[in-house]
Design an enzyme around this catalytic site. Sequence first.
Site, PDB file in Angstrom:
ATOM      1  N   ASP A   1       0.842  -0.900   0.079  1.00  0.00           N
ATOM      2  CA  ASP A   1       0.011   0.055  -0.049  1.00  0.00           C
ATOM      3  C   ASP A   1       0.996   1.319   0.053  1.00  0.00           C
ATOM      4  O   ASP A   1       1.625   1.492   1.059  1.00  0.00           O
ATOM      5  CB  ASP A   1      -0.901  -0.090   1.203  1.00  0.00           C
ATOM      6  CG  ASP A   1      -1.972   1.038   1.165  1.00  0.00           C
ATOM      7  OD1 ASP A   1      -1.877   1.895   0.383  1.00  0.00           O
ATOM      8  OD2 ASP A   1      -3.022   0.799   2.228  1.00  0.00           O
TER       9      ASP A   1
ATOM     10  N   HIS B   1      -9.093  -0.639  -8.200  1.00  0.00           N
ATOM     11  CA  HIS B   1      -8.729   0.467  -7.209  1.00  0.00           C
ATOM     12  C   HIS B   1      -7.407   1.252  -7.668  1.00  0.00           C
ATOM     13  O   HIS B   1      -7.472   2.376  -7.643  1.00  0.00           O
ATOM     14  CB  HIS B   1      -8.579  -0.198  -5.724  1.00  0.00           C
ATOM     15  CG  HIS B   1      -8.168   0.973  -4.828  1.00  0.00           C
ATOM     16  ND1 HIS B   1      -9.344   1.872  -4.260  1.00  0.00           N
ATOM     17  CD2 HIS B   1      -6.976   1.303  -4.196  1.00  0.00           C
ATOM     18  CE1 HIS B   1      -8.537   2.636  -3.423  1.00  0.00           C
ATOM     19  NE2 HIS B   1      -7.438   2.361  -3.519  1.00  0.00           N
TER      20      HIS B   1
END
Length: 436
Positions: A248, A344
């Site tokens: 991330d 995403h």
Amino acid sequence: MADHTADQSVPHAPTSRTGPVGDTARNTSAGQGISRRTLLGTAGATGLVLGASGGAVGYAAAPAPATPLTSVGADRVMFHGKHQPGITTPLQARGHLVAFDLAAGAGRKEAAALLRRWSRTARRLMAGEPSAGRDTDVARDAGPSGLTVTFGFGHSFFGRTGLEKQRPVALDPLPDFSSDQLDRARSNGDLWVQIGANDALVAFHALRAIQQDAGGAARVRWQMNGFNRSPGATSHPMTARNLMGQIDGTRNPKPAEPDFDERIFVPASGADGPAWMADGSYAVVRRIRMLLDDWEQLSVREQEDVIGRRKADGAPLSGGSETTEMDLEKTDAGGSLVVPINAHARITRPDQNGGAAMLRRPFSYHDGIGPDGVPDAGLLFVCWQADPLRGFVTVQRKLDRGDALSPFIRHEASGLFAVPGGAAEGTYVGQDLLEA
């Protein structure tokens, strides 16, 4: 975010916190003093072997040479500077986010005195010194451990202090989003403080000192605790993982990039806001709950399709390594896009949002397991940008229209704060606003 470097972290000589009580333990049988630092150094170097009774076996009566602080404990971030600490500082292992509301009757004068106290305390603690007031000794024997303390102002602060004319347009409330299920009691606030450190006790010590300094001027509105991977836990530095197991922060802007300051910090010219915000930034704070039970029912391949990247190494599904540019047009043998249209990582790309970018600097959180057996866990999302309308709001609106990740997350709290530039030596954070 662990892959970008900060320009604020500098090494320093080991420093221990001391309190009003001396830290020498007396060996009554030998009459020989053994310092706490020596005791801890000995324990860290050799380990204390515990016998059946739970006592330490084989502890030498003679004092051993003090062991220097480890690299984690010795890491120091400077409080004074062009920008506040905790923005470009590398991710820390522990974090606390806390918002305060000014007390009834408190105004500009009380707010100025509070920011003066907070700045003094932050400077001391970040240097590895005890707080200026009655120190709790929670972090005694520890070095600074990369501690940062960052201060910001919420929309409501300006009305409470009679400074409405100084409120930036960029601090207008965030719009509503379809994924919001916000708890208003855990959102916004007059003042916001972000605390980060690579040692849990150092971080808690700072949180407690900031709360004590508030005194009667402000009360806690909400407070949240977070964590990240500890420095040195992996064989080599790498981008962090979140609680979904995904790497991330791969495409985070990096300070070395020529347009980094333009994207993240308010220009000193004052063209994009009031002069007191020069070299500052805007922090969007979101408590995002991850529906981990639902997420973990997906296969790894299904999870990768939701994100658009491989789970193992963060590489785009179009191929390559983590840092390989994603090929949005690549198709498989059947003609389908390799990176799904609602993935995403595709939706959040700056080139899919008119160049919108923000520096994501989150903490994970876990607040236990409810009676239904469902974990209350997720991300304390913190992102930084020169203009939240062109940064967070632009990207979140795009996500609202069809992000594959949306069914697996829930936005439960929100805040937007104006974080002024760093304090110069002899000044405090926000002084240009409060004493203009």
